[in-house]
Design an enzyme around this catalytic site. Structure first.
Site, mmCIF file in Angstrom:
data_model
loop_
_atom_site.group_PDB
_atom_site.id
_atom_site.type_symbol
_atom_site.label_atom_id
_atom_site.label_comp_id
_atom_site.label_asym_id
_atom_site.label_seq_id
_atom_site.Cartn_x
_atom_site.Cartn_y
_atom_site.Cartn_z
ATOM 1 N N HIS A 143 -6.814 7.146 -3.068
ATOM 2 C CA HIS A 143 -7.687 6.192 -2.384
ATOM 3 C C HIS A 143 -7.060 5.433 -1.222
ATOM 4 O O HIS A 143 -7.770 4.907 -0.372
ATOM 5 C CB HIS A 143 -8.321 5.210 -3.376
ATOM 6 C CG HIS A 143 -7.487 3.984 -3.628
ATOM 7 N ND1 HIS A 143 -6.400 3.996 -4.477
ATOM 8 C CD2 HIS A 143 -7.557 2.737 -3.124
ATOM 9 C CE1 HIS A 143 -5.854 2.787 -4.497
ATOM 10 N NE2 HIS A 143 -6.527 1.999 -3.674
ATOM 11 N N ASP A 144 -5.727 5.336 -1.177
ATOM 12 C CA ASP A 144 -5.063 4.645 -0.050
ATOM 13 C C ASP A 144 -4.032 5.548 0.641
ATOM 14 O O ASP A 144 -3.142 5.047 1.325
ATOM 15 C CB ASP A 144 -4.353 3.376 -0.556
ATOM 16 C CG ASP A 144 -5.280 2.161 -0.593
ATOM 17 O OD1 ASP A 144 -5.048 1.261 -1.440
ATOM 18 O OD2 ASP A 144 -6.242 2.124 0.211
ATOM 19 N N GLN A 186 -4.223 -17.184 -3.320
ATOM 20 C CA GLN A 186 -4.494 -16.427 -4.541
ATOM 21 C C GLN A 186 -5.634 -17.077 -5.322
ATOM 22 O O GLN A 186 -6.517 -16.381 -5.823
ATOM 23 C CB GLN A 186 -3.256 -16.345 -5.443
ATOM 24 C CG GLN A 186 -2.341 -15.162 -5.171
ATOM 25 C CD GLN A 186 -3.037 -13.825 -5.151
ATOM 26 O OE1 GLN A 186 -3.692 -13.412 -6.111
ATOM 27 N NE2 GLN A 186 -2.936 -13.127 -4.026
ATOM 28 N N ASP A 215 -8.808 -1.525 -8.158
ATOM 29 C CA ASP A 215 -8.141 -1.795 -6.874
ATOM 30 C C ASP A 215 -7.828 -3.293 -6.748
ATOM 31 O O ASP A 215 -6.826 -3.667 -6.155
ATOM 32 C CB ASP A 215 -9.047 -1.333 -5.726
ATOM 33 C CG ASP A 215 -8.270 -1.117 -4.425
ATOM 34 O OD1 ASP A 215 -8.901 -1.138 -3.358
ATOM 35 O OD2 ASP A 215 -7.042 -0.932 -4.472
ATOM 36 N N HIS A 242 0.834 -1.210 0.000
ATOM 37 C CA HIS A 242 0.000 0.000 0.000
ATOM 38 C C HIS A 242 0.864 1.253 0.000
ATOM 39 O O HIS A 242 0.948 1.995 0.977
ATOM 40 C CB HIS A 242 -0.966 -0.021 1.193
ATOM 41 C CG HIS A 242 -2.101 -0.976 0.994
ATOM 42 N ND1 HIS A 242 -2.185 -2.185 1.656
ATOM 43 C CD2 HIS A 242 -3.179 -0.920 0.168
ATOM 44 C CE1 HIS A 242 -3.288 -2.821 1.266
ATOM 45 N NE2 HIS A 242 -3.905 -2.086 0.367
ATOM 46 N N ASN A 243 1.519 1.479 -1.134
ATOM 47 C CA ASN A 243 2.432 2.629 -1.331
ATOM 48 C C ASN A 243 2.017 3.375 -2.598
ATOM 49 O O ASN A 243 0.987 3.051 -3.206
ATOM 50 C CB ASN A 243 3.875 2.096 -1.449
ATOM 51 C CG ASN A 243 3.980 1.012 -2.503
ATOM 52 O OD1 ASN A 243 3.468 1.174 -3.607
ATOM 53 N ND2 ASN A 243 4.606 -0.118 -2.149
ATOM 54 N N HIS A 287 1.152 1.458 -5.873
ATOM 55 C CA HIS A 287 -0.207 0.893 -5.918
ATOM 56 C C HIS A 287 -1.205 1.985 -6.333
ATOM 57 O O HIS A 287 -2.072 1.762 -7.172
ATOM 58 C CB HIS A 287 -0.586 0.318 -4.550
ATOM 59 C CG HIS A 287 -2.045 -0.025 -4.411
ATOM 60 N ND1 HIS A 287 -2.658 -1.005 -5.156
ATOM 61 C CD2 HIS A 287 -3.007 0.508 -3.615
ATOM 62 C CE1 HIS A 287 -3.951 -1.068 -4.817
ATOM 63 N NE2 HIS A 287 -4.187 -0.162 -3.887
HETATM 64 C C1 CZK Z 1 -2.337 -9.714 -5.306
HETATM 65 O O1 CZK Z 1 -3.167 -10.246 -4.270
HETATM 66 C C2 CZK Z 1 -3.800 -9.321 -3.461
HETATM 67 C C3 CZK Z 1 -3.851 -7.962 -3.741
HETATM 68 C C4 CZK Z 1 -4.526 -7.104 -2.860
HETATM 69 C C5 CZK Z 1 -5.125 -7.605 -1.729
HETATM 70 C C6 CZK Z 1 -5.816 -6.725 -0.818
HETATM 71 C C7 CZK Z 1 -5.713 -5.354 -0.751
HETATM 72 C C8 CZK Z 1 -6.532 -4.956 0.277
HETATM 73 N N1 CZK Z 1 -7.088 -6.067 0.745
HETATM 74 C C9 CZK Z 1 -8.061 -6.143 1.808
HETATM 75 C C10 CZK Z 1 -7.269 -6.552 3.025
HETATM 76 O O2 CZK Z 1 -6.480 -5.471 3.397
HETATM 77 C C11 CZK Z 1 -8.259 -6.959 4.102
HETATM 78 N N2 CZK Z 1 -8.395 -8.418 4.043
HETATM 79 C C12 CZK Z 1 -9.674 -8.794 4.669
HETATM 80 C C13 CZK Z 1 -9.746 -10.327 4.730
HETATM 81 O O3 CZK Z 1 -8.610 -10.861 5.416
HETATM 82 C C14 CZK Z 1 -7.358 -10.504 4.782
HETATM 83 C C15 CZK Z 1 -7.200 -8.987 4.696
HETATM 84 N N3 CZK Z 1 -6.655 -7.161 0.128
HETATM 85 C C16 CZK Z 1 -5.072 -8.963 -1.424
HETATM 86 C C17 CZK Z 1 -4.401 -9.815 -2.317
HETATM 87 O O4 CZK Z 1 -4.291 -11.157 -2.121
HETATM 88 C C18 CZK Z 1 -4.653 -11.558 -0.806
HETATM 89 C C19 CZK Z 1 -3.456 -12.088 -0.125
HETATM 90 C C20 CZK Z 1 -3.475 -13.577 -0.480
HETATM 91 C C21 CZK Z 1 -4.828 -13.878 -1.077
HETATM 92 C C22 CZK Z 1 -5.671 -12.627 -0.857
HETATM 93 ZN ZN ZN Z 2 -6.025 0.068 -2.833
#
Ligand code: CZK
Ligand code: ZN
Length: 359
Positions: A125-126, A309, A258, A85-86, A89
């Protein structure tokens, strides 16, 4: 006097210019290369390039130096120590939305002000994201009540107190972005009239608050309903007369951008996975140190990255992009295809890992 091109002092201006000429409107431009060529000011560079391409400097009477003043401040308020989150992104989501807005099937749907609001919303947004989730902030907010003698270990847990556990991060991002606008040298919207400024502020708040993942299911349900009604009304989107329907589209568009990492060319997608896992693991480390339950996918020892993933794509990202692809049919077919190819790649990796572990 004009600020440096794209608002960044870089010895590699020609390469950056060429990359924008060929890639600014493309899905899958290498945003990490933009970060390098722009001397780690990717957000300033991307926003400047989009404003120029969309002629926003003239349409909204914005002086380039005011844009550079404001977005340099915004960029500095993105924590570069966050693996995910930089500002890269933010630049990525902004450029991705710029591409989504160019889909022929939604041409002429949005006014220039709505497009400006969408691009602005993505860029901020972040902003000032602390690198932990809403849940972490909520869990630690009560920490001081339980252990008052602990020195305030971080200002972040004040955030949940401030926003009463409701969309804590998203409220903070909005507040910081609009606070920075009050700086006289950053008055980006000085030439808009009062009505436009009020409309833009409402649209930006509505879009940024909709990036809260806890809103995902209701947002997607609205999108599916819209796709169903669009089918019935002979495929035209132009009947978007009321604010709420138009805002639903804009919120889903920003939400799609996003959550677009898994729908980008594989090298970009895997790079984002590494970064987001690093951020989640850092959070898991902190939760462990605090004696808090470790959040899902945040434990460095036990997390199964590829499997997570696949689930993330199957349950969250693919249903969203399937609905968006239907809405803008056939403009996003290649994006959905890339997402499905990437999903199969992670699935194969996960199976290979599984096979390895049982040997
Ligand atoms: C490239 O993959 C991702 C890119 C972005 C995110 C992503 C950004 C913001 N969020 C929301 C979480 O900050 C809040 N969640 C609520 C549910 O529990 C985990 C935390 N998620 C997640 C991603 O993959 C996750 C990590 C492994 C599988 C899912
Ligand atoms: Zn974002």
């Amino acid at each position: 006097p004009l600020p440096p091109k794209f608002g960044v002092e870089t010895p590699r201006l020609a390469e950056l210019s060429d990359l924008f000429d060929s890639g600014l409107d493309q899905w899958g431009v290498d945003i990490f290369l933009v970060d390098e060529l722009a001397c780690h000011k990717p957000l300033c560079a991307v926003v400047y390039a989009i404003f120029e391409k969309r002629d926003f400097f003239n349409k909204f009477h914005i002086h380039p130096s005011v844009l550079v003043n404001y977005f340099s401040q915004v960029e500095q308020h993105y924590k570069q120590e966050n693996p995910y989150h930089n500002a890269i992104h933010a630049a990525d989501v902004t450029q991705s939305t710029h591409v989504l807005l160019n889909a022929p099937s939604i041409a002429n749907v949005f006014t220039e002000l709505e497009i400006l609001a969408s691009i602005f919303a993505c860029a901020i947004h972040d902003v000032n994201h602390p690198g932990v989730t809403n849940q972490f902030l909520i869990n630690t907010a009560m920490y001081f009540v339980t252990y008052p003698n602990l020195i305030p270990m971080n200002v972040e847990s004040e955030l949940a107190i401030m926003y009463n556990d409701m969309s804590v991060l998203e409220n903070h991002h909005c507040a910081v972005a609009f606070k920075l606008l009050q700086e006289p040298s950053s008055n980006l919207f000085a030439s808009l009239d009062d009505i436009q400024r009020r409309q833009l502020r409402k649209m930006v708040i509505d879009m940024v608050l909709a990036t809260d993942m806890s809103k995902h299911m209701s947002l997607l349900a609205d999108l599916k309903t819209m796709v169903e009604t669009k089918k019935v009304s002979g495929g035209c989107l132009l009947k978007l007369d009321n604010y709420s329907e138009k805002m639903q589209i804009m919120q889903n568009m920003v939400h799609c951008a996003d959550l677009s990492n898994p729908a980008k060319p594989l090298p970009l997608s895997t790079h984002w996975v590494t970064r987001v896992m690093e951020e989640f693991f850092n959070q898991g480390d902190r939760e462990k140190a605090l004696g808090l339950p470790v959040s899902p996918m945040c434990c460095r020892e036990t997390a199964n990255v590829e499997k997570s993933q696949v689930s993330f794509i199957d349950f969250i990202v693919h249903p969203l992009w399937e609905a968006w692809t239907e809405l803008v049919h056939p403009d996003a077919e290649h994006i959905l295809n890339t997402l499905e190819q990437n999903r199969d790649h992670y699935c194969e990796l996960s199976a290979a890992k599984e096979a390895e572990s049982v040997k």
